[in-house]
Design an enzyme around this catalytic site. Structure first.
Site, PDB file in Angstrom:
ATOM      1  N   ILE A   1      20.106  30.630  44.572  1.00 20.69           N
ATOM      2  CA  ILE A   1      21.129  29.669  44.137  1.00 20.69           C
ATOM      3  C   ILE A   1      21.806  30.134  42.856  1.00 20.69           C
ATOM      4  O   ILE A   1      23.028  30.057  42.732  1.00 20.69           O
ATOM      5  CB  ILE A   1      20.527  28.259  43.982  1.00 20.69           C
ATOM      6  CG1 ILE A   1      20.165  27.702  45.359  1.00 20.69           C
ATOM      7  CG2 ILE A   1      21.495  27.327  43.249  1.00 20.69           C
ATOM      8  CD1 ILE A   1      19.472  26.355  45.331  1.00 20.69           C
ATOM      9  N   GLY A   2      21.038  30.617  41.897  1.00 19.66           N
ATOM     10  CA  GLY A   2      21.632  31.093  40.648  1.00 19.66           C
ATOM     11  C   GLY A   2      22.642  32.195  40.894  1.00 19.66           C
ATOM     12  O   GLY A   2      23.730  32.200  40.324  1.00 19.66           O
TER      13      GLY A   2
ATOM     14  N   VAL B   1      19.291  25.416  37.891  1.00 23.49           N
ATOM     15  CA  VAL B   1      18.738  25.273  39.241  1.00 23.49           C
ATOM     16  C   VAL B   1      17.420  24.531  39.085  1.00 23.49           C
ATOM     17  O   VAL B   1      16.579  24.924  38.263  1.00 23.49           O
ATOM     18  CB  VAL B   1      18.507  26.638  39.923  1.00 23.49           C
ATOM     19  CG1 VAL B   1      17.863  26.455  41.298  1.00 23.49           C
ATOM     20  CG2 VAL B   1      19.819  27.410  40.038  1.00 23.49           C
TER      21      VAL B   1
ATOM     22  N   GLU C   1      13.705  23.693  28.086  1.00 27.34           N
ATOM     23  CA  GLU C   1      14.047  24.350  26.830  1.00 27.34           C
ATOM     24  C   GLU C   1      13.388  23.685  25.627  1.00 27.34           C
ATOM     25  O   GLU C   1      13.717  23.988  24.488  1.00 27.34           O
ATOM     26  CB  GLU C   1      15.569  24.412  26.664  1.00 27.34           C
ATOM     27  CG  GLU C   1      16.206  25.349  27.680  1.00 27.34           C
ATOM     28  CD  GLU C   1      17.703  25.514  27.511  1.00 27.34           C
ATOM     29  OE1 GLU C   1      18.324  24.767  26.719  1.00 27.34           O
ATOM     30  OE2 GLU C   1      18.261  26.396  28.185  1.00 27.34           O
TER      31      GLU C   1
ATOM     32  N   TYR D   1      20.555  37.551  33.860  1.00 25.13           N
ATOM     33  CA  TYR D   1      21.849  37.983  33.327  1.00 25.13           C
ATOM     34  C   TYR D   1      21.951  39.495  33.217  1.00 25.13           C
ATOM     35  O   TYR D   1      23.037  40.055  33.311  1.00 25.13           O
ATOM     36  CB  TYR D   1      22.126  37.317  31.977  1.00 25.13           C
ATOM     37  CG  TYR D   1      22.286  35.822  32.068  1.00 25.13           C
ATOM     38  CD1 TYR D   1      23.152  35.252  32.999  1.00 25.13           C
ATOM     39  CD2 TYR D   1      21.565  34.967  31.245  1.00 25.13           C
ATOM     40  CE1 TYR D   1      23.298  33.879  33.096  1.00 25.13           C
ATOM     41  CE2 TYR D   1      21.705  33.597  31.339  1.00 25.13           C
ATOM     42  CZ  TYR D   1      22.568  33.061  32.260  1.00 25.13           C
ATOM     43  OH  TYR D   1      22.712  31.701  32.355  1.00 25.13           O
TER      44      TYR D   1
ATOM     45  N   ILE E   1      24.045  26.884  33.457  1.00 24.31           N
ATOM     46  CA  ILE E   1      23.776  27.128  34.866  1.00 24.31           C
ATOM     47  C   ILE E   1      22.344  26.646  35.063  1.00 24.31           C
ATOM     48  O   ILE E   1      21.435  27.067  34.342  1.00 24.31           O
ATOM     49  CB  ILE E   1      23.995  28.600  35.272  1.00 24.31           C
ATOM     50  CG1 ILE E   1      23.815  28.779  36.779  1.00 24.31           C
ATOM     51  CG2 ILE E   1      23.133  29.533  34.494  1.00 24.31           C
ATOM     52  CD1 ILE E   1      24.318  30.122  37.298  1.00 24.31           C
TER      53      ILE E   1
ATOM     54  N   GLU F   1      28.773  26.927  30.018  1.00 25.75           N
ATOM     55  CA  GLU F   1      27.950  26.034  29.207  1.00 25.75           C
ATOM     56  C   GLU F   1      26.521  25.998  29.731  1.00 25.75           C
ATOM     57  O   GLU F   1      25.574  26.121  28.966  1.00 25.75           O
ATOM     58  CB  GLU F   1      28.548  24.625  29.193  1.00 25.75           C
ATOM     59  CG  GLU F   1      27.769  23.626  28.377  1.00 25.75           C
ATOM     60  CD  GLU F   1      27.693  23.955  26.895  1.00 25.75           C
ATOM     61  OE1 GLU F   1      26.688  23.550  26.265  1.00 25.75           O
ATOM     62  OE2 GLU F   1      28.597  24.611  26.346  1.00 25.75           O
TER      63      GLU F   1
END
Length: 155
Positions: free
Chosen positions: A101-102, A92, A28, A136, A90, A88
């Site tokens: 996995i997500g 991987v 990020e 999402y 997630i 908060e």
């Protein structure tokens, strides 16, 4: 491919969880913003008054359990909606992305929220993080550009 197992995070997982948090911060473009200490992180999750809970995604490699991702949440109270889960993070690890996995972690969060009778799950996603946004969108089409994030640093 190894079998992926989900379980509730334990105190001894915190070192690996912090490694993943730092990896996310690098992704990020904000590694300097991770200022929480290992001790504070552990105390906040496993001390006398824990404020967060997490699920970890693991596999066993050469007889040793390895954590490849986690989802950390806490309870948020909305005066309009009541108790809600606040996701908060997630995370991987990069080498394990795209292996489901997500989805496993998010589905576990949904199940947890229903079991706790929360009336929703809320979270934030960076506007430039297209892979996360697309992930999402598989669960919701409700993205709210109206609200401005505000933060007051006390230290």
């Amino acid at each position: 491919m190894e079998d992926i197992t989900l379980r509730v995070a334990r105190k001894e997982d915190c070192t690996r969880l912090m490694e993943l948090i730092r990896e996310l911060a690098e992704y990020e473009k904000a590694p300097e913003q991770v200022t929480v200490s290992q001790e504070h992180f552990e105390e906040a999750g496993f001390g006398p008054n824990p404020v967060w809970k997490a699920f970890v995604a693991t596999t066993v490699i050469n007889g040793k359990e390895m954590i490849h991702g986690f989802a950390l949440y806490y309870t948020r109270y909305s005066t309009w909606k009541g108790c809600r889960m606040y996701l908060e993070d997630i995370i991987v690890t990069e080498t394990w992305r795209g292996k489901g996995i997500g989805k496993l972690l998010f589905d576990q969060l949904m199940m947890e929220a229903k079991e706790k009778q929360f009336n929703g799950i809320v979270f934030q996603v960076l506007e430039w993080n297209t892979p996360a946004i697309n992930f999402y969108k598989k669960y919701t089409d409700k993205f709210d550009p109206e609200w401005i994030n505000v933060s007051i640093e006390l230290q």
